[in-house]
Motif scaffolding. Structure first.
Motif, PDB file in Angstrom:
ATOM      1  N   ARG A   1      20.249 -11.233 105.494  1.00 54.26           N
ATOM      2  CA  ARG A   1      20.930 -10.146 106.216  1.00 54.26           C
ATOM      3  C   ARG A   1      21.239  -8.990 105.269  1.00 54.26           C
ATOM      4  O   ARG A   1      21.433  -9.186 104.071  1.00 54.26           O
TER       5      ARG A   1
ATOM      6  N   ILE B   1      23.461  -6.422 103.488  1.00 61.63           N
ATOM      7  CA  ILE B   1      24.872  -6.399 103.084  1.00 61.63           C
ATOM      8  C   ILE B   1      25.371  -4.968 103.108  1.00 61.63           C
ATOM      9  O   ILE B   1      24.807  -4.095 102.457  1.00 61.63           O
TER      10      ILE B   1
ATOM     11  N   ASN C   1      26.963 -19.540  99.765  1.00 57.90           N
ATOM     12  CA  ASN C   1      27.530 -18.556 100.675  1.00 57.90           C
ATOM     13  C   ASN C   1      28.262 -17.479  99.888  1.00 57.90           C
ATOM     14  O   ASN C   1      28.869 -17.746  98.855  1.00 57.90           O
TER      15      ASN C   1
ATOM     16  N   ILE D   1      20.075 -14.211 100.426  1.00 65.37           N
ATOM     17  CA  ILE D   1      20.642 -13.799 101.716  1.00 65.37           C
ATOM     18  C   ILE D   1      19.694 -12.803 102.369  1.00 65.37           C
ATOM     19  O   ILE D   1      19.266 -11.838 101.733  1.00 65.37           O
TER      20      ILE D   1
ATOM     21  N   LYS E   1      33.424  -9.709 104.579  1.00 64.33           N
ATOM     22  CA  LYS E   1      32.210 -10.112 105.309  1.00 64.33           C
ATOM     23  C   LYS E   1      31.631 -11.332 104.620  1.00 64.33           C
ATOM     24  O   LYS E   1      31.623 -11.402 103.383  1.00 64.33           O
TER      25      LYS E   1
ATOM     26  N   TYR F   1      28.346 -14.225 104.301  1.00 65.43           N
ATOM     27  CA  TYR F   1      26.900 -14.371 104.488  1.00 65.43           C
ATOM     28  C   TYR F   1      26.458 -15.741 104.004  1.00 65.43           C
ATOM     29  O   TYR F   1      27.030 -16.283 103.052  1.00 65.43           O
TER      30      TYR F   1
END
Ligand SMILES: Nc1ncnc2c1ncn2[C@@H]1O[C@H](COP(=O)(O)OP(=O)(O)O)[C@@H](O)[C@H]1O
Ligand SMILES: [Mg+2]
Length: 158
Positions: free
Chosen positions: A55, A57, A73, A53, A66, A68
């Motif tokens: 992004r 966290i 996923n 991932i 949330k 991602y």
């Protein structure tokens, strides 16, 4: 079966998370308990990195959930604010999906959690943290063995 791992600094927590994120399979549940500041969100950041991932966290304390996208996923829950009110949240659908579900303060929604999971307990020590991994179910036992093999510095199974 239980595994214990010493986490001397923040980087150790991230590294362990990365190993978990690399090895974890689709449709998994990881529950995280431990006091405020024990390292639950830090471990989840590492899991996110291991899942590829990109992004950043951050703690879902205020949003509760949330999500991602990565190799798999990630659905990252912090259910602290839900204490005692776990009705009709629609979380079951997410637990049934292919997501890797990581739940901070999981004890607050115990009623709606699937039984099989990797339970992780983080303890705040004077120097660093200790992590206890308690797998429930065959596939999570396999996962813990693989994690300990990869993290050959600090962990042991008892
Ligand atoms: N193994 C460790 N040793 C020392 N500090 C750590 C370790 N793991 C995480 N931390 C630090 O602890 C603090 C709290 O972590 P956080 O992940 O937000 O906790 P939680 O989500 O359990 O409340 C962060 O500043 C983090 O850098
Ligand atoms: Mg947190």
């Amino acid at each position: 079966m239980k595994a214990k791992i010493k986490l001397d600094c923040q980087e150790d927590t991230i590294s362990l998370g990365k190993i978990i994120g690399k090895l974890v399979k689709a449709h998994s549940l990881i529950t995280l308990s431990g006091d405020l500041g024990a390292g639950k969100t830090t471990l989840t950041k590492g899991i996110g990195q291991g899942l590829g991932i990109k992004r950043v966290i951050n703690s879902p304390t205020f949003t509760i959930l949330k999500q991602y996208q990565g190799r798999l996923n990630l659905s990252h829950f912090d259910v602290y604010r839900l204490e005692g009110q776990d009705d009709e949240l629609g979380f079951e659908e997410i637990f049934d999906s292919d997501d890797v579900c990581v739940v901070e303060w999981s004890q607050f929604i115990e009623n709606i959690l699937p039984h099989e999971r990797l339970e992780i307990i983080l303890n705040h020590e004077e120097n660093g943290r200790t992590c206890i991994m308690h797998p429930i179910g065959q596939r999570y036992e396999e996962l813990v063995k693989e994690i300990i093999n990869e993290n050959n510095c600090n962990g042991y199974i008892e």
